[in-house]
Design a protein around this motif. Structure first.
Motif, PDB file in Angstrom:
ATOM      1  N   PHE A   1      37.257  20.095 -24.834  1.00 38.43           N
ATOM      2  CA  PHE A   1      36.609  21.398 -24.923  1.00 38.43           C
ATOM      3  C   PHE A   1      35.090  21.314 -24.927  1.00 38.43           C
ATOM      4  N   GLY A   2      34.527  20.109 -24.851  1.00 43.01           N
ATOM      5  CA  GLY A   2      33.081  19.987 -24.832  1.00 43.01           C
ATOM      6  C   GLY A   2      32.648  18.585 -24.460  1.00 43.01           C
ATOM      7  N   SER A   3      31.335  18.432 -24.303  1.00 41.07           N
ATOM      8  CA  SER A   3      30.769  17.131 -23.969  1.00 41.07           C
ATOM      9  C   SER A   3      29.415  16.994 -24.656  1.00 41.07           C
ATOM     10  N   VAL A   4      29.183  15.869 -25.293  1.00 42.09           N
ATOM     11  CA  VAL A   4      27.938  15.626 -26.020  1.00 42.09           C
ATOM     12  C   VAL A   4      26.800  15.384 -25.032  1.00 42.09           C
ATOM     13  N   LEU A   5      25.624  15.989 -25.284  1.00 45.48           N
ATOM     14  CA  LEU A   5      24.472  15.690 -24.448  1.00 45.48           C
ATOM     15  C   LEU A   5      24.170  14.199 -24.555  1.00 45.48           C
ATOM     16  N   PRO A   6      23.898  13.529 -23.440  1.00 46.49           N
ATOM     17  CA  PRO A   6      23.742  12.071 -23.443  1.00 46.49           C
ATOM     18  C   PRO A   6      22.756  11.542 -24.469  1.00 46.49           C
ATOM     19  N   GLU A   7      21.613  12.235 -24.660  1.00 46.21           N
ATOM     20  CA  GLU A   7      20.607  11.708 -25.585  1.00 46.21           C
ATOM     21  C   GLU A   7      21.041  11.781 -27.046  1.00 46.21           C
ATOM     22  N   ASP A   8      22.113  12.525 -27.334  1.00 42.82           N
ATOM     23  CA  ASP A   8      22.600  12.627 -28.713  1.00 42.82           C
ATOM     24  C   ASP A   8      23.713  11.640 -29.021  1.00 42.82           C
TER      25      ASP A   8
ATOM     26  N   ALA B   1      38.627  25.092 -21.290  1.00 42.07           N
ATOM     27  CA  ALA B   1      39.381  25.238 -22.541  1.00 42.07           C
ATOM     28  C   ALA B   1      38.970  26.532 -23.246  1.00 42.07           C
ATOM     29  N   PRO B   2      39.323  27.688 -22.672  1.00 44.98           N
ATOM     30  CA  PRO B   2      38.862  28.972 -23.230  1.00 44.98           C
ATOM     31  C   PRO B   2      39.347  29.246 -24.650  1.00 44.98           C
ATOM     32  N   HIS B   3      40.588  28.896 -24.960  1.00 43.68           N
ATOM     33  CA  HIS B   3      41.094  29.136 -26.317  1.00 43.68           C
ATOM     34  C   HIS B   3      40.352  28.257 -27.329  1.00 43.68           C
ATOM     35  N   SER B   4      40.124  27.021 -26.971  1.00 49.73           N
ATOM     36  CA  SER B   4      39.420  26.099 -27.866  1.00 49.73           C
ATOM     37  C   SER B   4      37.987  26.554 -28.109  1.00 49.73           C
ATOM     38  N   VAL B   5      37.312  26.961 -27.034  1.00 52.99           N
ATOM     39  CA  VAL B   5      35.921  27.399 -27.173  1.00 52.99           C
ATOM     40  C   VAL B   5      35.834  28.680 -27.992  1.00 52.99           C
ATOM     41  N   THR B   6      36.800  29.569 -27.839  1.00 56.48           N
ATOM     42  CA  THR B   6      36.825  30.784 -28.664  1.00 56.48           C
ATOM     43  C   THR B   6      36.868  30.424 -30.137  1.00 56.48           C
ATOM     44  N   TYR B   7      37.641  29.418 -30.494  1.00 53.58           N
ATOM     45  CA  TYR B   7      37.710  28.984 -31.895  1.00 53.58           C
ATOM     46  C   TYR B   7      36.371  28.408 -32.358  1.00 53.58           C
TER      47      TYR B   7
END
Length: 343
Positions: free
Chosen positions: A286-293, A183-189
């Motif tokens: 556009f992302g994934s939470v680290l499991p421990e969080d 998701a390049p556009h989303s990550v740019t934002y």
């Protein structure tokens, strides 16, 4: 799933034509990492494993969807492969060449930026050139130029210890591994939000637990309903005074526990507390939470709520919205390891 009233209805499906074109192009999607649902975070290498899980290619996406770039953009930076001597037929091949230089056990990639010239008419003799580069600061890539006159397509890829941002709340910081090649556009934002001193208006305002429909690992319980509650926390990532440009539909894999995705074209987003195969390919991830969080997200899901109805869907709205700020991750990978060991 439901969204606030008076918002436009979300776009539900990625283009079938795009899927067919890219279906067999990206053979080694995220070759450096393993599965998203790996629960192991208790060994000496727990933080390395959680980074691997969060950046995993096993997100339910179709092959080829996660080797994306942004057209009419030329990213700069020191070259590790010279495009004049390194050519391909497609941007996907150029992207994959960069990814193959990111196959170490930890740390940054040898290549984190790829730049491809794919317009035969505009590129002329430079058609097919694939420049592989390394950024000084992956969260603030060096931009040479952008606009319709630019014939280059550029993209980013992050190593295990890179591309992680913090979503700060009063209940703790949720670390999110960004997925720029999906998701390049989303990550740019999101990277633009990191430059702001504040994010007034950014908040989480809806919270629904897993109820009795999903287990602690996010798996759906047989014969249980699919909600409500819908096992998610939902909010908005739009800073007051900063115009929001609607996000295009990007990679829409199956939603997994920890997936961070837009609702429609944003700026509303959600973090899933469960595996939602029933939603199929409805949301740009556009992302994934680290499991421990995830325990922080679960804590927010248990806060006091009131019932409401959005577009004939019963939802649970927080009695007191939770403000949030997107921050650069100040801790190094080593600090994350120390944190995991101390916990």
């Amino acid at each position: 799933m439901g969204r606030k009233p008076n918002d436009q209805e979300p776009s539900r499906f990625a283009s079938l034509v795009l899927i067919l074109v890219t279906l067999f192009s990206c053979v080694f999607v995220y070759a450096v990492v393993s599965t998203l649902l790996n629960p192991g975070v208790n060994s000496q290498s727990s933080s390395f494993e959680s980074l691997e899980v969060a950046g995993s290619g096993d997100l339910g996406e179709k092959k080829g969807e996660c080797c994306r770039g942004i057209d009419n953009l030329e990213l700069w930076g020191p070259a590790v492969k010279w495009g004049s001597e390194f050519k391909f037929n497609s941007s996907v091949e150029c992207c994959q060449a960069c990814k193959t230089m990111c196959n170490g056990n930890d740390g940054p990639c040898l290549c984190d930026t790829w730049v491809f010239c794919g317009n035969r008419e505009a590129c002329g003799s430079r058609f097919g050139e694939c420049w592989l580069k390394k950024q000084k600061d992956p969260l603030s890539p060096d931009r040479q130029e952008a606009g319709e006159a630019v014939s280059w397509t550029s993209g980013l890829t992050f190593g295990k210890g890179e591309g992680i941002v913090g979503m700060e709340t009063e209940y703790g910081t949720i670390h999110i591994k960004l997925l720029p090649d999906c998701a390049p556009h989303s990550v740019t934002y999101i990277l633009e939000l990191l430059t702001l001193r504040h994010c007034a208006g950014c908040q989480i305002y809806r919270a629904e637990s897993r109820g009795e429909s999903w287990d602690s690992e996010g798996n759906h319980i047989k014969d249980a309903p699919f909600g409500p509650p819908f096992a998610l926390i939902q909010g908005v990532l739009e800073a007051q005074g900063t115009p929001f440009k609607k996000m295009p539909t990007e990679a829409c894999p199956t939603i997994r526990r920890g997936s961070v995705a837009w609702i429609g074209s944003g700026p509303e987003f959600f973090i899933s507390l469960a595996n939602h195969e029933e939603w199929r390919t409805s949301y740009t991830v556009f992302g994934s939470v680290l499991p421990e969080d995830m325990e922080i997200a679960e804590k927010i899901a248990q806060l006091p709520t009131r019932s409401d109805v959005w577009n004939n869907i019963n939802v649970s709205v927080l009695q007191k919205p939770v403000p949030l700020v997107m921050r650069r991750m100040k801790k190094s990978l080593g600090d994350l390891n120390a944190k995991a060991k101390s916990e």
